[in-house]
Structure formats: C-alpha cells, structure tokens
Design a protein around this motif. Sequence first.
Motif, PDB file in Angstrom:
ATOM      1  N   LEU A   1      46.751  74.619   6.394  1.00 55.69           N
ATOM      2  CA  LEU A   1      46.482  73.948   5.672  1.00 55.69           C
ATOM      3  C   LEU A   1      46.036  73.745   4.734  1.00 55.69           C
ATOM      4  N   THR A   2      46.098  72.785   3.756  1.00 56.15           N
ATOM      5  CA  THR A   2      45.237  73.632   2.241  1.00 56.15           C
ATOM      6  C   THR A   2      44.353  71.890   1.903  1.00 56.15           C
ATOM      7  N   LEU A   3      44.157  72.493   1.572  1.00 53.08           N
ATOM      8  CA  LEU A   3      42.979  71.187   0.722  1.00 53.08           C
ATOM      9  C   LEU A   3      42.451  71.250  -1.091  1.00 53.08           C
ATOM     10  N   VAL A   4      43.185  70.123  -1.850  1.00 54.54           N
ATOM     11  CA  VAL A   4      42.722  70.855  -2.687  1.00 54.54           C
ATOM     12  C   VAL A   4      42.068  69.488  -3.317  1.00 54.54           C
ATOM     13  N   GLU A   5      41.210  69.711  -4.322  1.00 50.97           N
ATOM     14  CA  GLU A   5      39.961  68.604  -4.922  1.00 50.97           C
ATOM     15  C   GLU A   5      40.810  68.126  -5.645  1.00 50.97           C
ATOM     16  N   LEU A   6      40.781  66.610  -6.310  1.00 50.39           N
ATOM     17  CA  LEU A   6      41.263  65.947  -7.702  1.00 50.39           C
ATOM     18  C   LEU A   6      40.411  64.762  -7.607  1.00 50.39           C
ATOM     19  N   ASP A   7      40.381  64.665  -8.950  1.00 52.78           N
ATOM     20  CA  ASP A   7      39.008  63.775  -9.691  1.00 52.78           C
ATOM     21  C   ASP A   7      39.721  62.019  -9.342  1.00 52.78           C
ATOM     22  N   GLY A   8      39.128  61.326  -8.254  1.00 48.50           N
ATOM     23  CA  GLY A   8      40.091  60.528  -8.457  1.00 48.50           C
ATOM     24  C   GLY A   8      38.749  59.270  -9.890  1.00 48.50           C
ATOM     25  N   ALA A   9      38.195  59.856 -10.253  1.00 52.45           N
ATOM     26  CA  ALA A   9      37.994  59.122 -11.529  1.00 52.45           C
ATOM     27  C   ALA A   9      38.832  58.946 -13.120  1.00 52.45           C
ATOM     28  N   ALA A  10      38.994  60.013 -13.258  1.00 52.82           N
ATOM     29  CA  ALA A  10      40.886  60.213 -13.836  1.00 52.82           C
ATOM     30  C   ALA A  10      41.975  59.472 -13.782  1.00 52.82           C
ATOM     31  N   ILE A  11      41.456  59.637 -12.375  1.00 52.84           N
ATOM     32  CA  ILE A  11      42.903  58.835 -12.449  1.00 52.84           C
ATOM     33  C   ILE A  11      43.253  56.891 -12.375  1.00 52.84           C
ATOM     34  N   THR A  12      42.246  56.469 -11.668  1.00 53.40           N
ATOM     35  CA  THR A  12      41.622  55.416 -11.980  1.00 53.40           C
ATOM     36  C   THR A  12      41.186  54.948 -13.919  1.00 53.40           C
ATOM     37  N   ALA A  13      40.485  56.077 -13.835  1.00 51.89           N
ATOM     38  CA  ALA A  13      40.867  55.762 -15.470  1.00 51.89           C
ATOM     39  C   ALA A  13      41.422  55.863 -16.513  1.00 51.89           C
ATOM     40  N   GLY A  14      42.833  56.823 -16.255  1.00 58.56           N
ATOM     41  CA  GLY A  14      43.986  56.573 -16.492  1.00 58.56           C
ATOM     42  C   GLY A  14      45.077  55.765 -15.948  1.00 58.56           C
ATOM     43  N   ALA A  15      44.898  54.789 -14.905  1.00 53.00           N
ATOM     44  CA  ALA A  15      45.654  53.727 -14.270  1.00 53.00           C
ATOM     45  C   ALA A  15      44.858  52.414 -15.362  1.00 53.00           C
ATOM     46  N   ALA A  16      44.062  52.058 -15.637  1.00 48.66           N
ATOM     47  CA  ALA A  16      43.232  51.826 -16.706  1.00 48.66           C
ATOM     48  C   ALA A  16      43.838  51.498 -18.451  1.00 48.66           C
ATOM     49  N   ARG A  17      45.040  52.721 -18.276  1.00 44.33           N
ATOM     50  CA  ARG A  17      45.633  52.625 -19.761  1.00 44.33           C
ATOM     51  C   ARG A  17      46.993  52.590 -19.434  1.00 44.33           C
ATOM     52  N   SER A  18      47.157  52.373 -18.415  1.00 42.55           N
ATOM     53  CA  SER A  18      48.559  51.932 -17.907  1.00 42.55           C
ATOM     54  C   SER A  18      49.087  50.368 -18.443  1.00 42.55           C
ATOM     55  N   ALA A  19      50.498  50.918 -19.057  1.00 42.73           N
ATOM     56  CA  ALA A  19      50.178  49.286 -19.572  1.00 42.73           C
ATOM     57  C   ALA A  19      52.721  49.171 -19.764  1.00 42.73           C
ATOM     58  N   GLY A  20      52.908  47.630 -19.255  1.00 46.17           N
ATOM     59  CA  GLY A  20      53.863  47.666 -19.087  1.00 46.17           C
ATOM     60  C   GLY A  20      55.110  48.571 -20.558  1.00 46.17           C
ATOM     61  N   TYR A  21      56.228  48.584 -20.202  1.00 44.12           N
ATOM     62  CA  TYR A  21      57.134  49.085 -21.151  1.00 44.12           C
ATOM     63  C   TYR A  21      58.014  48.232 -22.304  1.00 44.12           C
ATOM     64  N   TRP A  22      57.305  46.868 -21.656  1.00 43.71           N
ATOM     65  CA  TRP A  22      57.822  46.222 -22.907  1.00 43.71           C
ATOM     66  C   TRP A  22      56.203  45.046 -23.465  1.00 43.71           C
ATOM     67  N   SER A  23      54.971  45.872 -23.334  1.00 50.14           N
ATOM     68  CA  SER A  23      54.140  44.985 -23.232  1.00 50.14           C
ATOM     69  C   SER A  23      52.747  46.384 -24.183  1.00 50.14           C
TER      70      SER A  23
END
Length: 193
Positions: free
Chosen positions: A171-193
């Motif tokens: 069993l291995t646990l790795v910490e990840l930054d949820g704030a960086a992921i949600t900030a990335g999601a805010a930058r996500s765009a559509g292929y045609w928009s």
Amino acid sequence: MFFESLQTEEADLPISPELPPWLCPAFPEMGAVLAMERLIARSDNAVLLLPTIRAYRTGCTFHVEIALRQGDLSVTDYWDLHMTMVPSAPVRLRAGERLSPRLLRWGVRYADGTKVTSIDRRRAAPAGPLLQAMRLDGGLTALHVVLWLWPLPPPETFELAVEWPLGGIELTLVELDGAAITAGAARSAGYWS
C-alpha cells in the motif's frame, strides 16, 4: 445490384449520444494537462509512474505508466504478473472474503476521509465520487492506464493510493494537489470553442 440504396427516414438522432459525466470526460472537451512526473511506487519487477493528470470541468484523468521487467521471475511468473494488469470481470467478494494478491487496486482519499477505489462496483449512477480504469494499452514491458476520477476533487491536498501484492507493491499513498487540478479544470476548453 447488391448494394442498392435503401429508402430510410431521416431521424434527428444525435450521432454521438451524451454519456453521463460519471462515466468519462465530456466530449468535445480537451481538458488541461498538468505535468506531474511523479514516481508512485517501485518494486523489483514493477514501476508505477504518474507523468500527467488531465483536468476536465467534471473530473480528471490520471495517466499512469506501469513498467515491468522479468528480473529473477520465471517466464511463467513474469507472464502471470503481466496478465494481472489486463482488465477482467468486476470484483465480487462475499462478506469477509479477502482480495486476491493478483489484483492491482487504486484508490483516492480526501482530507475529510471520503474514500473511493477502483474496485468499488455500483449498479446505478453514483451519488458520490467514482474512480475507474477507463483504458489500458501497451506491450509486454510497459502499460498505460487511464483512471477517471469523478467529480473533480476538492481544492485541497488528497491521496492517490495503490496496492498490488503480486507486483511487489505494498500500500502506497501519494499526495496530490487538488487546488492545482481544479485550477486546471477552469482552463479546460472545448475542441471547437
């Protein structure tokens, strides 16, 4: 004539029906790529890496690389190790039954204690988080696994967990930054928009 034109009625059906957001990223959304370059776990015969995460408005994908080597394993044991990465039927356990050591298992745990794993099985649309292997591809020495996490994690540190006894991964646990992921999601765009 063999392939003469058939008379068909025009239908206003969508060519690509919309899939529920808990099943996969919404099409046609590109997602924002976050470079991670993280070693998750290493054993004598297996290495698990997290090179990237792709954040979408509704969730995120973990792009995992699994590298294998035969080392001191027999050909049969090496082949067995490799075959455990191939997806199979859903895990069904009776009360008190233990998981097979062959099973490569993934999980996520949030700061509030909420936990979801890749071996959780649900018959209906989930009300809470879901983690599932969406795609696997590769060869005999390396495999690429895409895990879909729905919905987006909270904007705080959370843990990605893995355990694979047959692969020598405890069993291995790795910490990840949820704030960086949600900030990335805010930058996500559509292929045609």
